[in-house]
Design a protein around this motif. Structure first.
Motif, mmCIF file in Angstrom:
data_model
loop_
_atom_site.group_PDB
_atom_site.id
_atom_site.type_symbol
_atom_site.label_atom_id
_atom_site.label_comp_id
_atom_site.label_asym_id
_atom_site.label_seq_id
_atom_site.Cartn_x
_atom_site.Cartn_y
_atom_site.Cartn_z
ATOM 1 N N PRO A 134 0.483 -1.295 -0.035
ATOM 2 C CA PRO A 134 -0.091 -0.031 -0.420
ATOM 3 C C PRO A 134 1.230 1.378 -0.305
ATOM 4 C CG PRO A 134 -1.162 -1.456 1.555
ATOM 5 C CD PRO A 134 0.062 -2.418 1.215
ATOM 6 N N GLU A 137 1.774 1.550 -3.610
ATOM 7 C CA GLU A 137 0.488 2.169 -4.501
ATOM 8 C C GLU A 137 0.744 3.479 -4.276
ATOM 9 O OE1 GLU A 137 -2.577 0.768 -6.980
ATOM 10 O OE2 GLU A 137 -0.650 0.145 -6.884
ATOM 11 N N LYS A 138 0.661 3.681 -3.325
ATOM 12 C CA LYS A 138 0.339 5.531 -3.250
ATOM 13 C C LYS A 138 1.597 6.216 -3.677
ATOM 14 C CE LYS A 138 -0.971 8.714 0.999
ATOM 15 N NZ LYS A 138 -1.136 9.212 2.703
ATOM 16 N N SER A 141 0.647 7.176 -7.144
ATOM 17 C CA SER A 141 -0.097 7.485 -7.322
ATOM 18 C C SER A 141 -0.455 8.555 -8.450
ATOM 19 C CB SER A 141 -1.223 7.575 -6.480
ATOM 20 O OG SER A 141 -0.383 8.538 -5.675
ATOM 21 N N ASN A 178 -1.293 0.917 -9.673
ATOM 22 C CA ASN A 178 -0.621 1.991 -10.224
ATOM 23 C C ASN A 178 1.091 0.690 -9.977
ATOM 24 O OD1 ASN A 178 -1.885 3.720 -9.844
ATOM 25 N ND2 ASN A 178 -1.639 4.171 -6.970
#
Length: 223
Positions: A134, A137-138, A141, A178
């Motif tokens: 996560p 992924e952030k 983004s 992503n």
């Protein structure tokens, strides 16, 4: 000492694989001198080249370097894969170390007793999906790179660990679009695409032969 970059390690991934990856992305050719016996390892120790009696060991720029993180930072700094300032380097190190945490867990799986292997895999998958992926992924983004506006060693670390996770858990990236897009971009880099092809210096996932060799050579550490 030869001007060639020479890597000294077991015939396998281990901690050397990240160094192989970064040299490849940096466009640096290298040769490897593998060892597989206690005697060969002891010869390296007695040479004085292993400062802490540990591998990886690489010969580069007239030096014999040990300690994985130090080696990676040197390569990244030399080949413009380490950000433009201290703030970027801090974040690059943060993301690279996060990937290293997962890599270390993955590297431990083949050495796990059979009765504990499934629980070890479950723990690894949970940590990757809940704590690590996560964050990446952030970060991806709003940018195609983890830090700044250019490729860094952190991107290489994420790419490597994501591939390793997919080997164990084929669908693990299914909820991280992503990172999937990032993987596609990374695979399009010519040096990476070549390294992913059969016959390259990329090592396969560790099998029984690799585990036995490491255990035999380093048996003194397991007593």
């Amino acid at each position: 000492m030869s001007g060639k970059v020479v890597l000294h390690y077991f015939i396998g991934r281990g901690k050397m694989e990240s160094i192989r990856w970064l040299l490849t992305v940096a466009g640096v050719e290298f040769e490897e001198k593998f060892f597989s016996t206690k005697e060969e390892f002891q010869k390296l120790v007695e040479s004085g080249d292993l400062l802490f009696h540990q591998v990886p060991l690489i010969e580069m720029d007239g030096m014999k370097m040990v300690q994985t993180k130090a080696i990676l930072n040197y390569i990244a700094g030399k080949y413009n894969l380490y950000g433009k300032d201290l703030k970027e380097r801090l974040m690059i190190d943060t993301y690279a170390e996060g990937a290293r945490d997962i890599m270390d867990l993955i590297m431990g799986v083949p050495f796990t007793p059979p009765e504990k292997k499934q629980s070890t895999l479950n723990n690894l998958e949970t940590k990757a999906k809940v704590r690590s992926l996560p964050a990446y992924e952030k970060a991806l983004s709003s940018s195609q790179y983890l830090v700044g506006n250019q490729l860094s060693c952190a991107d290489v670390s994420l790419f490597e660990v994501a591939l390793m996770l997919e080997e164990l858990f084929p669908t693990i990236l299914s909820t991280f679009p992503n990172i999937q897009a990032f993987q596609k971009r990374m695979k399009a880099i010519p040096a990476i695409n070549k390294f992913l092809q059969p016959g390259s210096q990329r090592q396969p996932p560790p099998g029984e032969a690799y585990v036995k060799t490491v255990m035999d050579v380093l048996s003194h550490l397991f007593k």
